[in-house]
Structure formats: C-alpha cells, structure tokens
Scaffold this motif. Structure first.
Motif, PDB file in Angstrom:
ATOM      1  N   UNK A 109       0.871  -1.164   0.000  1.00  0.00           N
ATOM      2  CA  UNK A 109       0.000   0.000   0.000  1.00  0.00           C
ATOM      3  C   UNK A 109       0.910   1.216   0.000  1.00  0.00           C
ATOM      4  N   UNK A 110       1.061   1.862  -1.152  1.00  0.00           N
ATOM      5  CA  UNK A 110       2.093   2.881  -1.265  1.00  0.00           C
ATOM      6  C   UNK A 110       3.454   2.220  -1.125  1.00  0.00           C
ATOM      7  N   UNK A 111       4.271   2.731  -0.217  1.00  0.00           N
ATOM      8  CA  UNK A 111       5.590   2.142   0.023  1.00  0.00           C
ATOM      9  C   UNK A 111       5.591   1.152   1.184  1.00  0.00           C
ATOM     10  N   UNK A 112       4.415   0.918   1.777  1.00  0.00           N
ATOM     11  CA  UNK A 112       4.345   0.052   2.957  1.00  0.00           C
ATOM     12  C   UNK A 112       4.019  -1.379   2.561  1.00  0.00           C
ATOM     13  N   UNK A 113       4.811  -2.312   3.058  1.00  0.00           N
ATOM     14  CA  UNK A 113       4.526  -3.728   2.848  1.00  0.00           C
ATOM     15  C   UNK A 113       3.371  -4.150   3.738  1.00  0.00           C
ATOM     16  N   UNK A 114       2.314  -4.692   3.138  1.00  0.00           N
ATOM     17  CA  UNK A 114       1.137  -5.132   3.892  1.00  0.00           C
ATOM     18  C   UNK A 114       1.126  -6.639   4.108  1.00  0.00           C
ATOM     19  N   UNK A 115       1.621  -7.372   3.115  1.00  0.00           N
ATOM     20  CA  UNK A 115       1.540  -8.821   3.186  1.00  0.00           C
ATOM     21  C   UNK A 115       2.643  -9.410   2.315  1.00  0.00           C
ATOM     22  N   UNK A 116       3.173 -10.559   2.717  1.00  0.00           N
ATOM     23  CA  UNK A 116       4.145 -11.291   1.900  1.00  0.00           C
ATOM     24  C   UNK A 116       3.726 -12.754   1.855  1.00  0.00           C
ATOM     25  N   UNK A 117       4.147 -13.462   0.807  1.00  0.00           N
ATOM     26  CA  UNK A 117       3.682 -14.835   0.634  1.00  0.00           C
ATOM     27  C   UNK A 117       4.646 -15.638  -0.209  1.00  0.00           C
ATOM     28  N   UNK A 118       4.608 -16.964  -0.025  1.00  0.00           N
ATOM     29  CA  UNK A 118       5.206 -17.918  -0.935  1.00  0.00           C
ATOM     30  C   UNK A 118       4.083 -18.803  -1.464  1.00  0.00           C
ATOM     31  N   UNK A 119       4.020 -18.970  -2.768  1.00  0.00           N
ATOM     32  CA  UNK A 119       2.951 -19.712  -3.418  1.00  0.00           C
ATOM     33  C   UNK A 119       3.569 -20.805  -4.278  1.00  0.00           C
ATOM     34  N   UNK A 120       3.203 -22.043  -4.011  1.00  0.00           N
ATOM     35  CA  UNK A 120       3.744 -23.176  -4.744  1.00  0.00           C
ATOM     36  C   UNK A 120       2.657 -23.733  -5.664  1.00  0.00           C
ATOM     37  N   UNK A 121       2.920 -23.695  -6.963  1.00  0.00           N
ATOM     38  CA  UNK A 121       1.988 -24.209  -7.965  1.00  0.00           C
ATOM     39  C   UNK A 121       2.566 -25.482  -8.581  1.00  0.00           C
ATOM     40  N   UNK A 122       1.677 -26.349  -9.059  1.00  0.00           N
ATOM     41  CA  UNK A 122       2.097 -27.607  -9.682  1.00  0.00           C
ATOM     42  C   UNK A 122       1.397 -27.766 -11.028  1.00  0.00           C
ATOM     43  N   UNK A 123       2.152 -28.130 -12.043  1.00  0.00           N
ATOM     44  CA  UNK A 123       1.572 -28.484 -13.333  1.00  0.00           C
ATOM     45  C   UNK A 123       1.046 -29.912 -13.251  1.00  0.00           C
ATOM     46  N   UNK A 124      -0.138 -30.143 -13.849  1.00  0.00           N
ATOM     47  CA  UNK A 124      -0.735 -31.479 -13.801  1.00  0.00           C
ATOM     48  C   UNK A 124      -1.599 -31.711 -15.023  1.00  0.00           C
ATOM     49  N   UNK A 125      -1.799 -32.971 -15.320  1.00  0.00           N
ATOM     50  CA  UNK A 125      -2.746 -33.376 -16.353  1.00  0.00           C
ATOM     51  C   UNK A 125      -4.150 -33.022 -15.846  1.00  0.00           C
ATOM     52  N   UNK A 126      -4.943 -32.234 -16.613  1.00  0.00           N
ATOM     53  CA  UNK A 126      -6.245 -31.781 -16.106  1.00  0.00           C
ATOM     54  C   UNK A 126      -7.275 -32.900 -15.971  1.00  0.00           C
ATOM     55  N   UNK A 127      -7.081 -33.997 -16.667  1.00  0.00           N
ATOM     56  CA  UNK A 127      -8.031 -35.114 -16.578  1.00  0.00           C
ATOM     57  C   UNK A 127      -7.661 -36.040 -15.429  1.00  0.00           C
TER      58      UNK A 127
END
Length: 301
Positions: A109-127
């Motif tokens: 928000x402006x120059x202020x850090x409000x939240x930080x995160x690590x997000x792990x995604x995985x590729x997969x066969x959709x079926x």
C-alpha cells in the motif's frame, strides 16, 4: 519469512504488478481487509501474470494439455489495508522445478509492505490430475519474463504472409465473440491491405489490424492522403495489455512512411475510448454497420 526480506525497497524487484482498489465486500467490521481476501488477490495477480507473459491462459493450457494448481500458500501479515486503499499485488517466479513453480508474492500500500507470501503451484494433467513436467516452452518464458525481456513483438506484411496469424485473432473476436458471418468478416480488401500482427514468444497471435491503400481526398480546399485502418482485433484475455496499441502504432508508422497525412477508421462505439486514448477524434454522425453502432474517427499524422 521475515519483513526484512520484503522491505519497501524490494518493490522494484517485482516486474509483475496488479493494481487493485479495496472494495466494501473485502473489509470486516474493523474496516480492514479480511485475511482470506489476500489469497484471492494473489490468485487475481497470478491470472494477470499470464497476460504479462503475453499468454491467454485457457488457450495456452489447451495447447500444452496441462493445467496449473495451487498446492501450498504461506503468507505473513505486516500491516492492514482498508476500504478504498489502492494496493499493488506483486508476483515473482523464484524457482521452477520439474513440475512445480515457486512464486514470491507481496502486497504494498504505497511504500508500505502489507503482506508477503510464498505460493507453490504444480503443473498437472487436467483429466488425471497427476503431476506432469512444466512444458519446456513455458519454462523458458518464465525466465525470459523475469529477466526483463519484451514478451511480444509486432510484424507487418501482406495477407499471404500473415493471413494464418490474423485469422487466429479475427475468427474468435469477430465471428465467435461478436457474431459476424465469415463472409462479412473476410473480403477482397485483405489482399490489398498491409497487415499487422502482435504475437507472443511462442508464436501465438494476440492482436491484428489492417491498413488499406491510401485514399486521396479534398476537404475544404486542401488535399488529404487518408490511410484507413480496420479489422482491429485483440483476443479477449489480452485486452488492456498494450497489444492493440502495438498494432495501431505499427500501421500508423507505415502510413506515415508512405506519405499519408491522416489515419481514419470506423470505430465500434464500445471501442471508441481506446481510440480516443491514442489521439483519434470523432467526426460525423453515429451509424450502424452489420447491426453495430460505429463512429468515424481520425488522427492527423
């Protein structure tokens, strides 16, 4: 995850930024954003990240026969966003495994850090929903984007050279989305026009337009050389990314180089704001073409 890692100065380390305004439905009785909405913001930013790569998510997943799933999210709250605050949701791809993507996220928000995160995604066969390797072309794209390279490029050429790419945009936009008959969409003018196509780094077309031969007129006693741009189309998921502006700039430059004094076009009223932002001015009455309201617009070169 410490706040030192995500100091305000690290904002510049993120190439991708999604800008949002805090809505009424996102705040609780304390007038601060309810914690679960931060994950929704990151999800929105991840969708926008694909646009930054020059990719339409659905088309890309179908092309490679895969999908991406969020497997793990770790987040830390540093300060609160409140109603009507403007926030920047930032993402950076940190690491690519065999089938996984690790992203760092931060909300400012402006120059202020409000939240930080690590997000792990995985590729997969959709079926089968089993993990699968990250497709090599996409693996390269993540690194290319994070290194600061432009993700799209614009080509100009004749119909025989660019028809396949132009059709890959005009068909879904004009025929499938807007309902024009194919015989109304494709005409003999394509053969005489100069075409422009914006493509991404894996060769998928994103936007197109055409420039017709110069029309010589006399208006109020002065000669005009009019270049006419038409069939301007951008795939729906990539609108607002600058792809449409790139094809317009390419054709305007071509018209300028051949000696045209003005560019003229018939804009669908729903797109008139886009052309206004490029400097086009309306003239004449609104009229209907193929059942759609249009407005003639012109730009002096």
């Amino acid at each position: 995850m410490s706040q030192a890692v995500f100091s305000a100065s690290s904002r510049s380390s993120f190439r991708h930024v999604t800008r949002l305004r805090v809505r009424w439905l996102e705040v609780d009785m304390q007038n601060i954003v309810f914690n679960a909405h931060y994950l929704a913001w990151y999800d929105t930013a991840f969708s926008d990240y694909w646009r930054s790569l020059g990719l339409a998510y659905g088309d890309t997943m179908r092309r490679f026969g895969c999908d991406v799933y969020l497997k793990k999210a770790t987040t830390e709250f540093h300060a609160s966003a409140k109603l009507d605050d403007l926030v920047e949701v930032c993402l950076r791809c940190e690491r690519i495994g065999n089938s996984s993507l690790l992203f760092t996220g931060a909300v400012f928000g402006g120059n202020q850090l409000l939240n930080s995160a690590e997000l792990l995604y995985v590729y997969a066969d959709p079926v089968q929903q089993r993990a699968m390797p990250v497709p090599e072309p996409l693996r390269d794209l993540y690194g290319t984007f994070e290194s600061g390279v432009e993700m799209t490029h614009c080509r100009t050429g004749d119909w025989s050279t660019l028809s396949e790419l132009a059709r890959a945009v005009r068909e879904p936009v004009f025929v499938q989305e807007q309902g024009f008959a194919p015989e109304e969409e494709y005409d003999g003018l394509d053969e005489t026009a100069l075409h422009a196509v914006v493509s991404n780094r894996i060769g998928m077309a994103l936007a197109t337009a055409r420039l017709l031969p110069t029309l010589e007129l006399e208006e109020e006693g002065r000669p005009l050389r009019i270049g006419r741009i038409g069939r301007v189309a951008v795939l729906q998921p990539l609108r607002g990314t600058g792809a449409g502006q790139l094809v317009m700039q390419a054709l305007q430059q071509s018209a300028r180089m051949r000696g045209d004094s003005h560019i003229q076009l018939g804009a669908q009223l729903s797109a008139a704001g886009f052309y206004r932002r490029l400097g086009y001015q309306p003239f004449g009455p609104v009229y209907e073409e193929c059942g759609v309201p249009h407005q003639d617009m012109r730009l002096a070169l």
